[in-house]
Design an enzyme around this catalytic site. Structure first.
Site, PDB file in Angstrom:
ATOM      1  N   ASP A 159      53.493  34.421  17.475  1.00 34.32           N
ATOM      2  CA  ASP A 159      52.402  35.205  16.866  1.00 34.32           C
ATOM      3  C   ASP A 159      52.351  36.670  17.970  1.00 34.32           C
ATOM      4  O   ASP A 159      52.792  36.325  18.929  1.00 34.32           O
ATOM      5  CB  ASP A 159      51.250  34.597  16.750  1.00 34.32           C
ATOM      6  CG  ASP A 159      50.293  35.039  15.397  1.00 34.32           C
ATOM      7  OD1 ASP A 159      50.757  36.032  15.089  1.00 34.32           O
ATOM      8  OD2 ASP A 159      49.546  34.050  14.852  1.00 34.32           O
ATOM      9  N   ASP A 221      48.035  37.079   6.450  1.00 35.39           N
ATOM     10  CA  ASP A 221      47.893  35.422   5.974  1.00 35.39           C
ATOM     11  C   ASP A 221      47.577  35.193   4.738  1.00 35.39           C
ATOM     12  O   ASP A 221      46.865  35.763   4.024  1.00 35.39           O
ATOM     13  CB  ASP A 221      46.949  34.992   6.979  1.00 35.39           C
ATOM     14  CG  ASP A 221      47.270  34.833   8.533  1.00 35.39           C
ATOM     15  OD1 ASP A 221      48.401  35.594   8.999  1.00 35.39           O
ATOM     16  OD2 ASP A 221      46.311  34.183   9.193  1.00 35.39           O
TER      17      ASP A 221
HETATM   18  C1  GLA Z   1      47.895  33.955  12.527  1.00 39.52           C
HETATM   19  C2  GLA Z   1      49.006  33.807  11.913  1.00 39.52           C
HETATM   20  C3  GLA Z   1      48.664  32.445  10.941  1.00 39.52           C
HETATM   21  C4  GLA Z   1      48.144  31.491  12.093  1.00 39.52           C
HETATM   22  C5  GLA Z   1      47.018  31.752  12.956  1.00 39.52           C
HETATM   23  C6  GLA Z   1      46.697  30.892  13.947  1.00 39.52           C
HETATM   24  O1  GLA Z   1      46.657  34.779  11.925  1.00 39.52           O
HETATM   25  O2  GLA Z   1      49.410  34.759  11.053  1.00 39.52           O
HETATM   26  O3  GLA Z   1      49.864  32.072  10.359  1.00 39.52           O
HETATM   27  O4  GLA Z   1      49.330  31.073  12.805  1.00 39.52           O
HETATM   28  O5  GLA Z   1      47.385  33.123  13.595  1.00 39.52           O
HETATM   29  O6  GLA Z   1      45.581  31.319  14.934  1.00 39.52           O
END
Ligand code: GLA
Length: 412
Positions: A159, A221
């Site tokens: 990430d 997300d």
């Molecule tokens: C980000 C990512 C998610 C998840 C969260 C975890 O928002 O896009 O898919 O991995 O972090 O904290």
């Protein structure tokens, strides 16, 4: 005698082998399960023993992959997302799992998952801390990659929270090179282009992303709501030409997890997500409660015909053929079998309107289906072969409100 030009060419070739992600993995989009979409950062095992991020959760998912038939249809990777760590590194600077929630340690969980013939994945963030505040990899790439390889992971989701755009452009390629160096085959999932496009307003350099990553997030997300899935589909609709050209064997666009089976989505909305992900040649990474999932939504996830569309060996991401009134979307994806240079196709007719049904007549030829010998139509949700058609025929389609008609046109 090797002259200097030849030496230079050899040097460049060797250099390329070292820098490019050349791991031979993700030949088709990866399939599996990940914790985030359903279980987020639940670390409260006292009150939520079956829902907190713990070794018990991932073991239960592994058990269900086998007994519930998920492994049989191709789901393979079980991936721990954020919130698996202690708040601090150990005295040697290594990452540690939270030992209250992972009392047997990561190596044992890895072994448990591997003992079923399944694959194991983990999450980290290139930044000081992860999105949820656990230790990040910024100054620890080599140590962390080494640790992941020792834990025998097969998939890493990286990430990009709390980074600057230039740091991303360094961090993701560097991770990729270090992963390559371990010699362990590890699928590399990058959130790099998402941060570039949506946080820093920079157009991602997908040629570069494709060189270092097996799959990459393009958009925000996903969550267990129709609005979120609709926004995601619309984003790929608006950008389908730009996006599709980067997808192919070994490197895929990732519209995020399958939310099928979660509260907040109707069965027909789940059907739409499954079909669209297959059209997009997207990774099929579920995030749901496999133990309590309804039979209807489980059947959608286990639909072999639709999975075959997603995993089609041509690896061509589908594109939007038409958007009528903003509600009725027609998407097509070329598939095998191919005969005399003519493809078979998956065709999705999606009605995004929640109250009005939509009727449409489409000429097969106009959809790009031109094989003179025609096609057999298969309904991908029922598996029924309906009838044969030729390019001159007109398809009459009626799509219920907020639903989908999903066909495969198999070349004759
Ligand atoms: C980000 C990512 C998610 C998840 C969260 C975890 O928002 O896009 O898919 O991995 O972090 O904290």
């Amino acid at each position: 005698m090797i002259d200097s030009l030849n030496l230079l060419v050899m040097f460049i070739l060797i250099l390329n082998c070292v820098v490019a992600l050349n791991n031979g993995l993700a030949k088709t989009p990866p399939m599996g399960w990940m914790s985030w979409g359903r279980y987020r950062c639940n670390t409260d095992c006292d009150n939520y023993p079956t829902e907190c991020i713990s070794e018990d959760l991932f073991k239960a998912v592994a058990d269900e992959f086998i007994s519930g038939g998920y492994a049989d249809v191709g789901y393979e990777y079980i991936i721990i997302d954020d919130c698996w760590m202690e708040n601090e590194r150990d005295y040697l600077g290594k990452l540690m799992p939270d030992y209250r929630r992972f009392p047997s340690g990561i190596e044992n969980l890895s072994e448990y998952i591997h003992s079923y013939g399944l694959k194991f994945g983990m999450y980290e963030n290139y930044g000081n801390v992860t999105c949820e505040g656990y230790p990040g990899s910024k100054y620890h790439i080599a140590t962390d990659v080494q640790q992941f390889a020792e834990w025998k992971i097969d998939y890493l989701k990286l990430d990009g929270c709390f980074t600057l755009s230039k740091e991303l452009d360094y961090g993701f390629p560097e991770f990729s090179k270090q992963l390559n160096k371990t010699g362990r085959p590890i699928v590399f999932s990058c959130s790099w282009p998402y941060y570039q496009e949506h946080i820093f307003n920079i157009m991602p350099q997908y040629e570069l992303v494709k060189k270092y990553c097996n799959l990459w997030r393009n958009y925000h997300d996903i969550s267990s709501s129709w609005q979120s899935i609709k926004n995601t589909i619309n984003f790929y609709g608006k950008n389908h030409k730009r996006m599709a050209s980067y997808a192919g064997s070994g490197h895929w666009n990732d519209p995020d997890m399958l939310m099928i089976g979660n509260p907040g989505l109707s069965v027909s909305q789940c059907r739409i997500q499954m079909a669209m992900w297959a059209i997009l040649a997207a990774p099929l990474i579920m995030s749901n409660d496999l133990i309590h999932i309804s039979k209807e939504t489980k059947d959608i996830l286990l639909n072999r015909e639709i999975i075959a569309v997603d995993q089609d060996p041509l690896g061509i991401q589908g594109s939007m053929f038409k958007d009528i009134f903003g509600d009725l979307k027609i998407w097509t994806r070329p598939l095998i079998p191919v005969i005399n240079d003519y493809n078979s196709y998956a065709i999705a007719f999606i009605n995004m309107h929640d109250k009005v049904d939509r009727k449409i007549s489409v000429n097969i030829y106009s959809l790009g289906l031109k094989s003179p010998d025609g096609y057999t139509i298969m309904d991908l949700f029922t598996g029924d072969e309906l009838r044969n058609i030729t390019p001159n025929d007109v398809l009459q389609i009626n799509v219920n409100p907020m639903d989908i008609v999903f066909y495969k046109l198999i070349i004759l």
